[in-house]
Design an enzyme around this catalytic site. Structure first.
Site, short mmCIF file in Angstrom:
data_model
loop_
_atom_site.label_atom_id
_atom_site.label_comp_id
_atom_site.label_asym_id
_atom_site.label_seq_id
_atom_site.Cartn_x
_atom_site.Cartn_y
_atom_site.Cartn_z
N SER A 84 0.83 -1.21 0.00
CA SER A 84 0.00 0.00 0.00
C SER A 84 0.86 1.26 0.00
CB SER A 84 -0.91 0.00 1.22
OG SER A 84 -1.53 1.26 1.33
N HIS B 89 -1.34 -1.25 -4.21
CA HIS B 89 -2.60 -0.85 -3.58
C HIS B 89 -2.58 0.66 -3.34
CE1 HIS B 89 -6.21 -1.77 -1.19
NE2 HIS B 89 -5.78 -0.85 -0.32
N ASP C 230 -4.72 3.83 -1.90
CA ASP C 230 -5.82 4.19 -0.99
C ASP C 230 -6.25 5.64 -1.19
OD1 ASP C 230 -6.21 1.83 0.71
OD2 ASP C 230 -4.13 2.19 1.29
N MET D 105 -8.77 8.60 -0.18
CA MET D 105 -9.65 8.99 0.94
C MET D 105 -10.15 10.41 0.74
SD MET D 105 -7.36 7.58 4.05
CE MET D 105 -6.60 5.96 4.02
N HIS E 121 -8.35 1.52 -4.10
CA HIS E 121 -9.32 1.33 -3.01
C HIS E 121 -9.93 2.70 -2.71
CE1 HIS E 121 -9.84 0.17 1.56
NE2 HIS E 121 -11.00 0.40 0.95
N MET F 99 -12.06 5.03 -0.74
CA MET F 99 -12.76 5.27 0.52
C MET F 99 -13.40 6.64 0.40
SD MET F 99 -9.84 3.64 2.96
CE MET F 99 -8.67 3.63 1.61
N MET G 93 -12.02 -5.33 5.19
CA MET G 93 -11.22 -4.41 6.00
C MET G 93 -10.95 -5.05 7.36
SD MET G 93 -10.49 -1.51 4.37
CE MET G 93 -9.51 -1.08 5.80
N ASP H 51 -7.22 -6.26 4.06
CA ASP H 51 -6.58 -4.94 4.10
C ASP H 51 -6.59 -4.35 5.50
OD1 ASP H 51 -5.55 -2.46 3.52
OD2 ASP H 51 -7.27 -1.78 2.34
N SER I 160 2.44 -0.69 6.20
CA SER I 160 3.59 -0.50 7.09
C SER I 160 4.50 -1.72 7.14
CB SER I 160 3.14 -0.07 8.48
OG SER I 160 1.85 -0.51 8.76
C1 DX5 Z 1 -6.54 1.83 5.50
C2 DX5 Z 1 -6.09 1.41 4.12
C3 DX5 Z 1 -5.03 0.38 4.08
C4 DX5 Z 1 -3.74 0.79 4.72
C5 DX5 Z 1 -3.13 -0.46 5.28
O1 DX5 Z 1 -7.67 2.62 5.41
O2 DX5 Z 1 -7.19 0.91 3.38
O3 DX5 Z 1 -4.81 -0.05 2.75
O4 DX5 Z 1 -2.81 1.37 3.83
O5 DX5 Z 1 -2.04 -0.11 6.04
P1 DX5 Z 1 -1.34 -1.13 7.03
O6 DX5 Z 1 -0.90 -2.31 6.19
O7 DX5 Z 1 -0.20 -0.34 7.58
O8 DX5 Z 1 -2.36 -1.50 8.06
ZN ZN Z 2 -6.76 -0.02 1.38
#
Ligand code: DX5
Ligand code: ZN
Length: 215
Positions: A7, A32, A34, A36, A65, A67, A136, A174, A197
């Site tokens: 990610s 991936h 993200d 938001m 993804h 959000m 999730m 995820d 991470s």
């Molecule tokens: C959270 C995201 C994840 C995030 C995961 O809202 O959808 O994709 O980047 O991060 P880690 O692997 O650090 O939990």
């Molecule tokens: Zn995600």
């Protein structure tokens, strides 16, 4: 073997080109991304221009993804920016069936994401139209959170339903995926492991991706 989807959220935003180049040489098949909006989730990340730029340098499948609220307004723009898989949230879509058809008609794979409190059974009437379900395993909005343990059972249950229906739907997990829980997730039925991470905070991201792949 699971598909690994590092990610971007956890990467060094000052060095995006280097991070993408590192992933190009890795065993990760997907990237991936993200997105938001500060409304569906209490955080704002990045959007179309970043994805468009990364597309020029990354060889990986772009797993976007969303959000965001009203994802149907932006599906076409994300296709143009380079998305291969586009995932919308069940909780953000009043007309989920229509949104899925829209994504597929644009030539992308369609994913549906479920928040930790949303039951997998709610997808019963739409599962045959979906290419992937994203479970999730943290509350969406932030990287680096702890895995919510009961998610494992959701993966098992969803896998059962997919098998019973004779479908090929992928299960993506995820949030809070680590080298410690990856094997259990794959055994439960996860096909795609998102890792933010765990990959980017690692001293050896390529080695960590390889280890996740071997889960
Ligand atoms: C959270 C995201 C994840 C995030 C995961 O809202 O959808 O994709 O980047 O991060 P880690 O692997 O650090 O939990
Ligand atoms: Zn995600």
């Amino acid at each position: 073997m699971p598909i690994i989807a590092p990610s971007l959220l956890a990467s060094n935003f000052l060095r995006l080109e280097d991070e993408a180049a590192m992933l190009n040489t890795s065993e990760a098949e997907w990237f991936h991304l993200d997105v938001m909006d500060g409304r569906f989730v209490p955080n704002i990340s990045f959007g179309l221009p970043i994805i468009q730029q990364l597309r020029k340098t990354s060889t990986k499948v772009f797993d976007v993804h969303l959000m965001i609220e009203e994802p149907e307004k932006y599906a076409e723009a994300f296709k143009h920016a380079g998305a291969d898989v586009l995932t919308v949230h069940y909780e953000a879509c009043t007309h989920l069936h229509r949104n899925i058809q829209q994504i597929k008609s644009l030539g992308m794979k369609a994913g549906v994401a479920l928040n930790p409190h949303t039951s997998v059974g709610l997808l019963e009437n739409v599962l045959q139209d979906v290419d992937m379900v994203l479970i999730m395993s943290v509350n969406p909005g932030f990287g680096g959170q702890h895995f919510i343990p009961q998610t494992l059972e959701k993966v098992r249950l969803l896998k059962q339903i997919i098998t019973q229906k004779g479908l090929q739907t992928l299960i993506e997990i995820d949030g809070g995926v680590t080298l410690d829980n990856a094997s259990a997730l794959v055994q439960a039925g996860a096909n795609v492991l998102v890792a933010g991470s765990t990959v980017f905070n690692s001293a050896n991201p390529l080695g960590t991706i390889a280890a996740l792949k071997a889960s």
